[in-house]
Design a protein around this motif. Sequence first.
Motif, PDB file in Angstrom:
ATOM      1  N   ALA A   1      41.526 -31.538  -0.032  1.00 41.13           N
ATOM      2  CA  ALA A   1      41.917 -30.343  -0.786  1.00 41.13           C
ATOM      3  C   ALA A   1      40.700 -29.675  -1.410  1.00 41.13           C
ATOM      4  CB  ALA A   1      42.937 -30.713  -1.860  1.00 41.13           C
ATOM      5  N   SER A   2      39.796 -30.504  -1.951  1.00 42.50           N
ATOM      6  CA  SER A   2      38.598 -29.964  -2.590  1.00 42.50           C
ATOM      7  C   SER A   2      37.720 -29.260  -1.552  1.00 42.50           C
ATOM      8  CB  SER A   2      37.818 -31.101  -3.270  1.00 42.50           C
ATOM      9  OG  SER A   2      36.590 -30.636  -3.762  1.00 42.50           O
ATOM     10  N   ALA A   3      37.614 -29.860  -0.358  1.00 40.49           N
ATOM     11  CA  ALA A   3      36.818 -29.211   0.703  1.00 40.49           C
ATOM     12  C   ALA A   3      37.427 -27.863   1.057  1.00 40.49           C
ATOM     13  CB  ALA A   3      36.754 -30.115   1.931  1.00 40.49           C
ATOM     14  N   LEU A   4      38.754 -27.836   1.178  1.00 41.97           N
ATOM     15  CA  LEU A   4      39.421 -26.581   1.545  1.00 41.97           C
ATOM     16  C   LEU A   4      39.333 -25.555   0.415  1.00 41.97           C
ATOM     17  CD1 LEU A   4      42.598 -28.041   3.287  1.00 41.97           C
ATOM     18  CD2 LEU A   4      40.852 -26.619   4.376  1.00 41.97           C
ATOM     19  N   LEU A   5      39.493 -26.050  -0.812  1.00 43.46           N
ATOM     20  CA  LEU A   5      39.494 -25.113  -1.935  1.00 43.46           C
ATOM     21  C   LEU A   5      38.073 -24.701  -2.324  1.00 43.46           C
ATOM     22  CD1 LEU A   5      41.162 -23.673  -4.199  1.00 43.46           C
ATOM     23  CD2 LEU A   5      40.581 -25.602  -5.652  1.00 43.46           C
TER      24      LEU A   5
ATOM     25  N   GLU B   1      33.168 -18.619 -10.462  1.00 46.07           N
ATOM     26  CA  GLU B   1      33.432 -19.133  -9.119  1.00 46.07           C
ATOM     27  C   GLU B   1      32.268 -20.018  -8.651  1.00 46.07           C
ATOM     28  OE1 GLU B   1      36.322 -17.848  -8.675  1.00 46.07           O
ATOM     29  OE2 GLU B   1      36.908 -18.532  -6.675  1.00 46.07           O
ATOM     30  N   ALA B   2      31.057 -19.619  -9.006  1.00 45.32           N
ATOM     31  CA  ALA B   2      29.877 -20.392  -8.582  1.00 45.32           C
ATOM     32  C   ALA B   2      29.898 -21.798  -9.186  1.00 45.32           C
ATOM     33  CB  ALA B   2      28.599 -19.656  -8.975  1.00 45.32           C
ATOM     34  N   ARG B   3      30.439 -21.928 -10.397  1.00 46.50           N
ATOM     35  CA  ARG B   3      30.551 -23.274 -10.986  1.00 46.50           C
ATOM     36  C   ARG B   3      31.501 -24.132 -10.171  1.00 46.50           C
ATOM     37  NH1 ARG B   3      30.803 -20.460 -15.927  1.00 46.50           N
ATOM     38  NH2 ARG B   3      33.080 -20.618 -15.997  1.00 46.50           N
ATOM     39  N   HIS B   4      32.608 -23.536  -9.766  1.00 43.90           N
ATOM     40  CA  HIS B   4      33.614 -24.296  -9.018  1.00 43.90           C
ATOM     41  C   HIS B   4      33.039 -24.750  -7.673  1.00 43.90           C
ATOM     42  CE1 HIS B   4      36.531 -21.355 -11.243  1.00 43.90           C
ATOM     43  NE2 HIS B   4      35.856 -22.131 -12.077  1.00 43.90           N
ATOM     44  N   VAL B   5      32.318 -23.834  -7.042  1.00 47.90           N
ATOM     45  CA  VAL B   5      31.715 -24.162  -5.749  1.00 47.90           C
ATOM     46  C   VAL B   5      30.641 -25.253  -5.935  1.00 47.90           C
ATOM     47  CG1 VAL B   5      30.335 -23.249  -3.840  1.00 47.90           C
ATOM     48  CG2 VAL B   5      32.221 -21.895  -4.758  1.00 47.90           C
ATOM     49  N   ALA B   6      29.899 -25.163  -7.034  1.00 48.91           N
ATOM     50  CA  ALA B   6      28.853 -26.165  -7.305  1.00 48.91           C
ATOM     51  C   ALA B   6      29.485 -27.544  -7.482  1.00 48.91           C
ATOM     52  CB  ALA B   6      28.051 -25.782  -8.546  1.00 48.91           C
ATOM     53  N   TYR B   7      30.624 -27.605  -8.178  1.00 51.51           N
ATOM     54  CA  TYR B   7      31.321 -28.893  -8.324  1.00 51.51           C
ATOM     55  C   TYR B   7      31.790 -29.388  -6.953  1.00 51.51           C
ATOM     56  CZ  TYR B   7      35.303 -32.011  -8.662  1.00 51.51           C
ATOM     57  OH  TYR B   7      36.171 -33.055  -8.431  1.00 51.51           O
TER      58      TYR B   7
ATOM     59  N   THR C   1      30.832 -28.715  -3.927  1.00 54.63           N
ATOM     60  CA  THR C   1      29.757 -29.092  -3.015  1.00 54.63           C
ATOM     61  C   THR C   1      29.255 -30.491  -3.344  1.00 54.63           C
ATOM     62  OG1 THR C   1      29.136 -26.760  -2.905  1.00 54.63           O
ATOM     63  CG2 THR C   1      27.533 -28.352  -2.075  1.00 54.63           C
ATOM     64  N   MET C   2      29.040 -30.729  -4.635  1.00 59.14           N
ATOM     65  CA  MET C   2      28.526 -32.033  -5.032  1.00 59.14           C
ATOM     66  C   MET C   2      29.595 -33.119  -4.915  1.00 59.14           C
ATOM     67  SD  MET C   2      25.366 -31.739  -5.572  1.00 59.14           S
ATOM     68  CE  MET C   2      24.703 -32.995  -6.635  1.00 59.14           C
ATOM     69  N   HIS C   3      30.842 -32.743  -5.121  1.00 57.29           N
ATOM     70  CA  HIS C   3      31.907 -33.747  -4.974  1.00 57.29           C
ATOM     71  C   HIS C   3      32.020 -34.200  -3.519  1.00 57.29           C
ATOM     72  CE1 HIS C   3      35.532 -35.941  -4.703  1.00 57.29           C
ATOM     73  NE2 HIS C   3      36.145 -34.981  -4.028  1.00 57.29           N
TER      74      HIS C   3
ATOM     75  N   ARG D   1      26.651 -24.199   2.967  1.00 55.17           N
ATOM     76  CA  ARG D   1      27.254 -24.985   1.878  1.00 55.17           C
ATOM     77  C   ARG D   1      27.735 -26.327   2.411  1.00 55.17           C
ATOM     78  NH1 ARG D   1      30.624 -20.999   0.390  1.00 55.17           N
ATOM     79  NH2 ARG D   1      28.938 -19.903  -0.651  1.00 55.17           N
ATOM     80  N   CYS D   2      28.318 -26.307   3.582  1.00 59.57           N
ATOM     81  CA  CYS D   2      28.766 -27.554   4.199  1.00 59.57           C
ATOM     82  C   CYS D   2      27.569 -28.478   4.438  1.00 59.57           C
ATOM     83  CB  CYS D   2      29.487 -27.272   5.516  1.00 59.57           C
ATOM     84  SG  CYS D   2      31.109 -26.512   5.293  1.00 59.57           S
ATOM     85  N   GLU D   3      26.469 -27.907   4.891  1.00 60.69           N
ATOM     86  CA  GLU D   3      25.269 -28.716   5.113  1.00 60.69           C
ATOM     87  C   GLU D   3      24.828 -29.372   3.810  1.00 60.69           C
ATOM     88  OE1 GLU D   3      23.394 -29.368   7.867  1.00 60.69           O
ATOM     89  OE2 GLU D   3      24.782 -28.323   9.191  1.00 60.69           O
ATOM     90  N   ARG D   4      24.836 -28.562   2.740  1.00 62.25           N
ATOM     91  CA  ARG D   4      24.447 -29.104   1.430  1.00 62.25           C
ATOM     92  C   ARG D   4      25.347 -30.251   1.020  1.00 62.25           C
ATOM     93  NH1 ARG D   4      24.718 -23.560  -1.941  1.00 62.25           N
ATOM     94  NH2 ARG D   4      23.609 -22.321  -0.407  1.00 62.25           N
ATOM     95  N   ALA D   5      26.602 -30.133   1.398  1.00 64.08           N
ATOM     96  CA  ALA D   5      27.577 -31.162   1.012  1.00 64.08           C
ATOM     97  C   ALA D   5      27.486 -32.379   1.922  1.00 64.08           C
ATOM     98  CB  ALA D   5      28.979 -30.572   1.050  1.00 64.08           C
TER      99      ALA D   5
END
Lengths: 147, 366
Positions: free
Chosen positions: B214-218, B253-259, B261-263, B335-339
């Motif tokens: 879900a986190s990956a999709l969201l 939104e950038a905060r959510h994406v940052a979480y 990606t790292m998650h 972003r996927c690469e970063r993750a």
Amino acid sequence: MSSRVNQLGFYQDLADLMNSHPEQYETLGEVDFTLGIVMVDDHGADLRVRLSFEELGCSEVSPLSEGTENGCDCWLKGDLPAWEEMFEDITANGLATGRRTINSLTLLGDRIATMGDDPMGVDKFFRFNQTIQQFLDGAAQLVPATA
Amino acid sequence: MALATDETVRDFPEATPMGQPLDWSWLRGTRAEWGMNPVPGRRGLTMMDIATGTYGEILDEPPYRSMAPRGADIAEDTPDMGYILNHKSQVWADNVIELYEEAVARQWSSARDIPWNELQELPSDIEHAMCQLCTVLTEIEMIATDLPAKWMWRMNHHFVEAKMFLATQIMDEARHADVFRKRALANGGGLLLAGSGDESLLRSILEAKTYTQASALLHLLGEGFILDVFRQGEMIAPTHVEKKIFRLSMQDEARHVAYGTMHIRQAISGDPDVAEEIHEALDHGEKFLIEFGTSPVLSSALAMLLGGGSEHIEDKGFPLQAQMATKIFTSYLARCERAGLNRIDRTELPLDLLGIDLSKFDKSGV
């Protein structure tokens, strides 16, 4: 104005302006971000500046040596005329307009690009973008002092 | 354990005057750490400042499944809350505490911080396009409240900072739904077409089988896409009022994406088999994202705004839209690469059509 945007003192003036009005940044909240500015001059007089933002102010404006940009969270690199156009738009309108906001310019990325080695550092450019824009918009208030 | 020694020797009543039993053991000492004395920094006393000793030890597999706070002396008979996300890698991100504090410090108000009274009358086509975009955004923003809400109560309370961060995300997204709804109505327009092409993507996010899927999709796919739409939104906004709306929303939104990606990175690092699960989710999600991103309603509204009006839809709107699509999907793949996910070799996105040249692909995605 255009004559000063490639001088370190110009960014120190912007920092002083920000630091003298922390209340204007209070709503936006605190920042923890180091941004590099790289201004490429065709005549070889490149400007490299490190801007350190902490809490509600800009705590440091210092020269950034070539090759040490990765010490910043991220850096913005563009040619001098592109930066000059951005600041001219700010001074003419009181704030960045149209596609000359720093976000729009870097989104197009053809003249000013966001760069960084740490993806999470680059993300900070987006997380603190409104603060950075407001900092740059301060150029409009420097006009009387620099005229 | 430092204690107020006077109290250790006093005899305290064993029951209230009403006969209810009392337990004074907390006064006589527990196994919890005492006397941490965290020092507030210049930003005040943050969650980073108090993450010391056992209070700051985030265990991979906490022994309890209760709401008892991490670091407390937890009674053995504390009931099991039935959490299903009990491993650190299932919810955590190394930047989550910092992101929580940042979110708290950078909240804004759609009522006060947007200069609504400076809105200007716009040409009818632009106003309609803006209202249509706001309708779509109002519709999709709340997925990022519903999704965390669906999973938060299943997360072990040991990972409380992750839950606290997600609570800020819920507040952020409520504000986004609120601000775009307000913008649709505030300048003489209103809400326009909803439900066309949006709901499949939203449903796929909501129905993901695991939180990490879900986190990956969201966070990676959906919010990453919206982050880039907000970046564009700030660029296409007709006036400084909309610019500010998009810029402030973009920060959130950038905060959510940052979480996210790292998650995802943490999840894969904790259990490499999870990568395949995430890939499968994204295989489906990308199809829905293309469906959403190319929906006739959203596409036409964006083309109108990017073209600056109906006269320039074809010569400016469509070319810019294509350029932006390249940016959006390049950012997503990066972003996927970063993750830690290599989607480039797997994705069925029409990369050629999207103008993505893999030979020139910059994994930083900026």
